[in-house]
Design an enzyme around this catalytic site. Structure first.
Site, PDB file in Angstrom:
ATOM      1  N   CYS A 195       0.845  -1.184   0.000  1.00 40.81           N
ATOM      2  CA  CYS A 195       0.000   0.000   0.000  1.00 40.81           C
ATOM      3  C   CYS A 195       0.885   1.240   0.000  1.00 40.81           C
ATOM      4  CB  CYS A 195      -0.898  -0.010   1.237  1.00 40.81           C
ATOM      5  SG  CYS A 195      -2.016   1.400   1.367  1.00 40.81           S
ATOM      6  N   GLU A 223      -9.013  -0.836  -2.349  1.00 43.81           N
ATOM      7  CA  GLU A 223      -9.402   0.579  -2.400  1.00 43.81           C
ATOM      8  C   GLU A 223     -10.740   0.823  -1.696  1.00 43.81           C
ATOM      9  OE1 GLU A 223      -7.052   2.555  -3.148  1.00 43.81           O
ATOM     10  OE2 GLU A 223      -5.812   1.000  -4.057  1.00 43.81           O
TER      11      GLU A 223
END
Length: 162
Positions: free
Chosen positions: A90, A133
């Site tokens: 991430c 997401e």
């Protein structure tokens, strides 16, 4: 291009559920432009609004040369019998990758800048991206999905780099 600083773990915006977009105004159009421009870099598969400091439900993706966005995405389907357990990383947890179990397939429904309903779906990396997401928009990081032992190791690593 408007470069937007990526918020990293520890920033409260990453742990705050995002607001639904109720009016598609110039600020939302500008947000989408920033999401699309900032996801279009080497090594970036997806970028959620909170990662650039905006608490609205929107994200962009850059998978296999396809760049797109969705507003107000809602995860509506994941495969129940097929999973993937590859390493996940991430931008908001820079430099760290850990095995993260995700559904093989995912589908989100949302809207575009014209307010029209859109569906985005995919398998493997795209499926992982949609789940990752969407988690951001709920105030979650992929670290929250790790098994207990791996999460403990990951949080130790996070403390080392901060």
């Amino acid at each position: 291009m408007t470069y937007r600083e990526i918020r990293v773990i520890g920033d409260p915006v990453l742990r705050t559920p995002c607001e639904w977009i109720t009016d598609i105004d110039d600020s939302v159009k500008s947000l989408v432009e920033d999401l699309l421009e900032n996801v279009d870099e080497e090594g970036r598969a997806g970028l959620a609004a909170p990662q650039i400091g905006v608490g609205l439900r929107a994200f962009s993706w850059n998978i296999d040369g396809e760049i797109g966005y969705v507003l107000n995405p809602k995860l509506v389907e994941v495969s129940k019998d097929e999973y993937q357990d590859g390493d996940e990383g991430c931008l908001s947890v820079p430099g760290l990758w850990f095995p993260t179990k995700r559904a093989w397939y995912a589908r989100v429904e949302g809207i575009n800048l014209d307010g029209k309903k859109i569906t985005v779906e995919g398998e493997e990396l795209m499926g992982r991206c949609l789940q990752h997401e969407t988690d951001h928009l709920e105030g979650m990081l992929y670290l929250d999905r790790l098994d207990r032992a791996t999460r403990k190791k990951a949080l130790r690593k996070v403390r080392e780099i901060m």
